[in-house]
Motif scaffolding. Structure first.
Motif, PDB file in Angstrom:
ATOM      1  N   MET A   1     -27.361 -13.242  16.682  1.00 18.66           N
ATOM      2  CA  MET A   1     -26.349 -13.835  17.552  1.00 18.66           C
ATOM      3  C   MET A   1     -26.928 -14.871  18.526  1.00 18.66           C
ATOM      4  N   PRO A   2     -28.052 -14.588  19.192  1.00 20.36           N
ATOM      5  CA  PRO A   2     -28.613 -15.618  20.086  1.00 20.36           C
ATOM      6  C   PRO A   2     -29.030 -16.879  19.327  1.00 20.36           C
ATOM      7  N   VAL A   3     -29.502 -16.707  18.113  1.00 13.75           N
ATOM      8  CA  VAL A   3     -29.893 -17.864  17.291  1.00 13.75           C
ATOM      9  C   VAL A   3     -28.666 -18.718  16.982  1.00 13.75           C
ATOM     10  N   LEU A   4     -27.584 -18.062  16.577  1.00 11.56           N
ATOM     11  CA  LEU A   4     -26.349 -18.790  16.280  1.00 11.56           C
ATOM     12  C   LEU A   4     -25.838 -19.506  17.524  1.00 11.56           C
ATOM     13  N   ALA A   5     -25.841 -18.819  18.663  1.00 12.66           N
ATOM     14  CA  ALA A   5     -25.357 -19.419  19.905  1.00 12.66           C
ATOM     15  C   ALA A   5     -26.149 -20.666  20.258  1.00 12.66           C
ATOM     16  N   ARG A   6     -27.464 -20.590  20.100  1.00 14.17           N
ATOM     17  CA  ARG A   6     -28.320 -21.721  20.446  1.00 14.17           C
ATOM     18  C   ARG A   6     -28.015 -22.947  19.587  1.00 14.17           C
ATOM     19  N   HIS A   7     -27.823 -22.724  18.300  1.00 10.13           N
ATOM     20  CA  HIS A   7     -27.584 -23.852  17.401  1.00 10.13           C
ATOM     21  C   HIS A   7     -26.166 -24.392  17.526  1.00 10.13           C
ATOM     22  N   LEU A   8     -25.207 -23.536  17.821  1.00 13.61           N
ATOM     23  CA  LEU A   8     -23.851 -24.027  18.073  1.00 13.61           C
ATOM     24  C   LEU A   8     -23.844 -24.924  19.308  1.00 13.61           C
ATOM     25  N   GLN A   9     -24.551 -24.503  20.343  1.00 15.38           N
ATOM     26  CA  GLN A   9     -24.630 -25.301  21.570  1.00 15.38           C
ATOM     27  C   GLN A   9     -25.289 -26.650  21.299  1.00 15.38           C
ATOM     28  N   ALA A  10     -26.354 -26.630  20.487  1.00 15.36           N
ATOM     29  CA  ALA A  10     -27.066 -27.875  20.179  1.00 15.36           C
ATOM     30  C   ALA A  10     -26.182 -28.862  19.418  1.00 15.36           C
ATOM     31  N   LEU A  11     -25.207 -28.333  18.674  1.00 12.17           N
ATOM     32  CA  LEU A  11     -24.294 -29.191  17.920  1.00 12.17           C
ATOM     33  C   LEU A  11     -23.042 -29.546  18.717  1.00 12.17           C
ATOM     34  N   GLY A  12     -22.977 -29.070  19.966  1.00 13.23           N
ATOM     35  CA  GLY A  12     -21.841 -29.391  20.805  1.00 13.23           C
ATOM     36  C   GLY A  12     -20.593 -28.580  20.509  1.00 13.23           C
ATOM     37  N   VAL A  13     -20.763 -27.436  19.871  1.00  9.27           N
ATOM     38  CA  VAL A  13     -19.630 -26.555  19.565  1.00  9.27           C
ATOM     39  C   VAL A  13     -19.377 -25.661  20.776  1.00  9.27           C
ATOM     40  N   ASN A  14     -18.170 -25.680  21.284  1.00  3.51           N
ATOM     41  CA  ASN A  14     -17.857 -24.939  22.510  1.00  3.51           C
ATOM     42  C   ASN A  14     -17.436 -23.497  22.259  1.00  3.51           C
ATOM     43  N   ALA A  15     -17.113 -23.160  21.041  1.00  6.64           N
ATOM     44  CA  ALA A  15     -16.652 -21.802  20.738  1.00  6.64           C
ATOM     45  C   ALA A  15     -17.763 -20.796  20.984  1.00  6.64           C
ATOM     46  N   ALA A  16     -17.373 -19.589  21.380  1.00  6.65           N
ATOM     47  CA  ALA A  16     -18.345 -18.520  21.599  1.00  6.65           C
ATOM     48  C   ALA A  16     -18.960 -18.093  20.268  1.00  6.65           C
ATOM     49  N   ALA A  17     -20.242 -17.802  20.302  1.00  7.44           N
ATOM     50  CA  ALA A  17     -20.951 -17.440  19.073  1.00  7.44           C
ATOM     51  C   ALA A  17     -20.331 -16.217  18.403  1.00  7.44           C
ATOM     52  N   HIS A  18     -19.907 -15.235  19.203  1.00  2.96           N
ATOM     53  CA  HIS A  18     -19.372 -14.018  18.580  1.00  2.96           C
ATOM     54  C   HIS A  18     -18.042 -14.295  17.885  1.00  2.96           C
ATOM     55  N   ASP A  19     -17.268 -15.285  18.370  1.00  2.00           N
ATOM     56  CA  ASP A  19     -16.016 -15.641  17.703  1.00  2.00           C
ATOM     57  C   ASP A  19     -16.290 -16.302  16.356  1.00  2.00           C
ATOM     58  N   VAL A  20     -17.257 -17.214  16.348  1.00  2.00           N
ATOM     59  CA  VAL A  20     -17.629 -17.876  15.096  1.00  2.00           C
ATOM     60  C   VAL A  20     -18.202 -16.849  14.121  1.00  2.00           C
ATOM     61  N   TYR A  21     -19.038 -15.970  14.636  1.00  2.00           N
ATOM     62  CA  TYR A  21     -19.662 -14.962  13.789  1.00  2.00           C
ATOM     63  C   TYR A  21     -18.603 -14.063  13.151  1.00  2.00           C
ATOM     64  N   ASP A  22     -17.656 -13.596  13.955  1.00  2.00           N
ATOM     65  CA  ASP A  22     -16.617 -12.705  13.430  1.00  2.00           C
ATOM     66  C   ASP A  22     -15.768 -13.396  12.379  1.00  2.00           C
ATOM     67  N   ALA A  23     -15.492 -14.686  12.581  1.00  2.00           N
ATOM     68  CA  ALA A  23     -14.635 -15.425  11.662  1.00  2.00           C
ATOM     69  C   ALA A  23     -15.344 -15.809  10.367  1.00  2.00           C
ATOM     70  N   VAL A  24     -16.657 -15.806  10.388  1.00  2.00           N
ATOM     71  CA  VAL A  24     -17.413 -16.266   9.212  1.00  2.00           C
ATOM     72  C   VAL A  24     -18.276 -15.151   8.639  1.00  2.00           C
ATOM     73  N   TRP A  25     -19.286 -14.729   9.358  1.00  2.00           N
ATOM     74  CA  TRP A  25     -20.236 -13.754   8.824  1.00  2.00           C
ATOM     75  C   TRP A  25     -19.603 -12.375   8.597  1.00  2.00           C
ATOM     76  N   SER A  26     -18.570 -12.057   9.375  1.00  2.00           N
ATOM     77  CA  SER A  26     -17.926 -10.750   9.209  1.00  2.00           C
ATOM     78  C   SER A  26     -16.678 -10.804   8.333  1.00  2.00           C
ATOM     79  N   SER A  27     -16.315 -11.983   7.855  1.00  2.00           N
ATOM     80  CA  SER A  27     -15.108 -12.107   7.025  1.00  2.00           C
ATOM     81  C   SER A  27     -15.429 -11.873   5.559  1.00  2.00           C
ATOM     82  N   ILE A  28     -16.040 -10.754   5.293  1.00  2.15           N
ATOM     83  CA  ILE A  28     -16.439 -10.420   3.928  1.00  2.15           C
ATOM     84  C   ILE A  28     -15.566  -9.297   3.393  1.00  2.15           C
TER      85      ILE A  28
END
Length: 201
Positions: free
Chosen positions: A54-81
């Motif tokens: 999660m901290p790794v994802l948050a860091r890279h989302l921030q670097a790309l200028g993505v404002n969404a919270a990492a846990h929201d992105v994670y839940d929508a993608v990595w947990s949508s299995i």
């Protein structure tokens, strides 16, 4: 020798991300490929259990200028299995026939926990080998040696199924019978592979 254990990969074999990774990321990240490229090396470390993802994802989302919270992105993608029902049905039939069926998968710690707790894989398989928990990842020879040692079985008694040719080749180097298959190919094709190795499915 008789195959006594079947090893199944998770993503692409036992489970699916409906629509695919890029489609799942598109509402959150303008350029999904850019995120994947940035994540590659850091995620590999997480997959080997060297730290949370999660901290790794948050860091890279921030670097790309993505404002969404990492846990929201994670839940929508990595947990949508979703598990593939036909494959789970085959797993049950194999286990009822006395064949050991085991999950062998490269996962970060958060996703491994999700798969155990929310998808209930501990009850589906005889055992599970998550890369982040054993500190080794496919296709490393040491990963397969660890699994064989834990099973107490020679490679000739083990069949490995994965949708990655690289992982299939790694298993074969370890002396494990291995076949390439993706759930999109259809379960009958998997049954044919099993029968080809003397396993009645």
């Amino acid at each position: 020798m008789v195959i006594r254990h079947v090893l199944l990969d998770a993503d692409g074999v036992v489970q699916d991300l409906p629509g695919g990774w890029q489609a799942a990321l598109a509402p959150w990240v303008p350029e999904p490929e850019a995120l994947f490229a940035r994540l590659a090396a850091d995620e590999e470390a997480c997959i080997r259990g060297e730290g949370p993802f999660m901290p790794v994802l948050a860091r890279h989302l921030q670097a790309l200028g993505v404002n969404a919270a990492a846990h929201d992105v994670y839940d929508a993608v990595w947990s949508s299995i979703e598990a593939v029902p036909a494959v789970l049905g085959l797993v049950e039939r194999l286990r009822n026939a006395g064949v050991g069926v085991h999950l062998v998968t490269n996962q970060n710690p958060e996703r491994a926990a999700y798969m155990r707790e929310h998808l209930g894989y501990d009850a589906v398989f005889d055992s599970a080998y998550y890369s982040c928990e054993i500190g080794l990842a496919k296709p490393d020879l040491a990963f397969f040696e660890h699994v064989l040692s834990d099973l107490g079985a020679p490679g000739e008694q083990v069949l490995f199924i994965d949708d990655s040719l690289r992982n299939v080749e790694g298993a074969r180097v370890a002396g494990v019978a291995a076949e390439h298959w993706h759930h999109r190919t259809g379960t009958p094709a998997l049954v044919d592979l099993l029968v080809g190795h003397g396993i009645s499915a």
